[in-house]
Design an enzyme around this catalytic site. Structure first.
Site, PDB file in Angstrom:
ATOM      1  N   TYR B 155       0.607  -1.127  -0.079  1.00  0.00           N
ATOM      2  CA  TYR B 155      -0.108  -0.046   0.159  1.00  0.00           C
ATOM      3  C   TYR B 155       0.726   1.301  -0.014  1.00  0.00           C
ATOM      4  CZ  TYR B 155      -3.983   2.958   1.501  1.00  0.00           C
ATOM      5  OH  TYR B 155      -4.947   3.953   1.523  1.00  0.00           O
ATOM      6  N   LYS B 159       1.084   4.071  -2.834  1.00  0.00           N
ATOM      7  CA  LYS B 159       0.736   5.861  -2.418  1.00  0.00           C
ATOM      8  C   LYS B 159       1.939   6.523  -2.523  1.00  0.00           C
ATOM      9  CE  LYS B 159      -3.660   4.968  -1.417  1.00  0.00           C
ATOM     10  NZ  LYS B 159      -4.739   5.449  -2.423  1.00  0.00           N
TER      11      LYS B 159
END
Lengths: 77, 247
Positions: B155, B159
């Protein structure tokens, strides 16, 4: 052939703000007509609309001169 | 109203932050294409709420990690509204685990949806926005994309990648009147953060100077700012909306 060149020339003149007599078959978009990479992408998009055809990214990358564009379009019509 | 007559496409708009973003854009006057992946009923409810605000809405199912699916979604949006002014790349998932225990498929899925999805959606709207000589692209990053976070290698990588992609897209499209900015939310109350256990939540609270969790509306208002004329001289930036967690 002549008609395609005429329509292509008009788009190039409008988009790049060059003189019509600069738009020869041999003229390179980047070297002779002052286009940057994004201008060429946009020109290809406009040609797609004008001639109602899809030009793949691979084919678009091979279009460097006015003659390349005209030949490509004639080949597809 | 700041967005009267504008057309927005919001990915992952059936729930959480995306839902609130879609509604807030509509409250500011925009017509909205509501994209969802699986939650059809929830997406339909968002669209209904947008219509009750007097705006138009279409609901579009699409997988943002699939190029054909994304192209279809953008085409449908333009067919419905005739133009496209605002893209909010919001769709995202988590598959958390410690690096040592993270499966390759968990890595791939999160990167494909959270990062590749932004690339595909941005690419697909660029043609229309270039023609219009204007456009606003707003990417949902995350504060952990700036700070890192144990247990979220996939993640966080995605990001962080979104922040780099935002800067590059901003540079490529600036000359055509298109701005590209990112929002990095902190700890916001959504389904995604509800999954965290109490201990983790309490740990996180200690790191928030404003000493409370954020709400989806806090992010939605920031997105409206980035979508409006108020932010016209900003591009390539990442706004931290995190109660001061990362400065």
């Amino acid at each position: 052939m002549a008609e395609v060149l005429e329509r292509v020339t008009k788009i190039i003149v409008d988009r790049l703000g060059v003189d019509e007599n600069q738009v020869t078959l041999e003229a390179s978009f980047k070297d002779d007509l002052g286009a940057d990479s994004l201008d060429v992408v946009e020109l290809v998009m406009e040609l797609e609309d004008e001639f109602d055809m899809e030009i793949s990214d691979d084919d678009a990358e091979k279009i460097a001169t006015v003659g390349d564009a005209v030949n490509y379009i004639n080949g597809k019509m | 109203m700041k967005l009267e007559g504008k057309v927005a496409l919001v990915t992952g708009a059936s729930r959480g932050i995306g839902r609130e973003v879609a509604l807030e854009l509509a409250r500011e006057g925009a017509n909205v294409a509501v994209n969802y992946a699986g939650s059809e009923a929830k997406a339909a409810a968002v669209a209904e709420e947008i219509r009750s605000l007097g705006r138009e809405a279409v609901v579009i199912q699409a997988d943002v990690s699939d190029a054909d699916s994304v192209e279809g979604m953008v085409k449908q949006t333009i067919e419905a509204f005739g133009r496209l002014d605002i893209l909010v790349n919001n769709a995202g998932i988590t598959k958390d685990n410690l690096l040592m225990r993270m499966k390759e498929s968990d890595w791939d899925e999160v990167i494909n949806i959270n990062l590749k999805g932004v690339f595909l959606c941005t690419k697909a709207v660029t043609r229309q926005m270039m023609k219009q000589r204007s456009g606003r692209i707003i990417n949902m990053s995350s504060i952990v994309g700036v700070s890192g976070n144990a247990g979220q290698a996939n993640y966080v990588a995605a990001k962080s990648g979104v922040i780099g992609l935002t800067k590059t897209t901003a540079k490529e499209l600036a000359s055509r009147g298109i701005t590209v900015n990112a929002v990095a939310p902190g700890f916001i109350t959504t389904d995604m953060t509800d999954k965290l256990n109490e201990e983790t939540k309490n740990e996180m609270l200690k790191q928030i100077p404003l000493a409370r969790l954020g709400e989806p509306i806090d992010i939605a208002r920031t997105v409206v700012f980035l979508a409006s004329e108020d932010s016209r001289y900003m591009t390539g930036q990442t706004l931290h909306v995190d109660g001061g967690m990362v400065m």
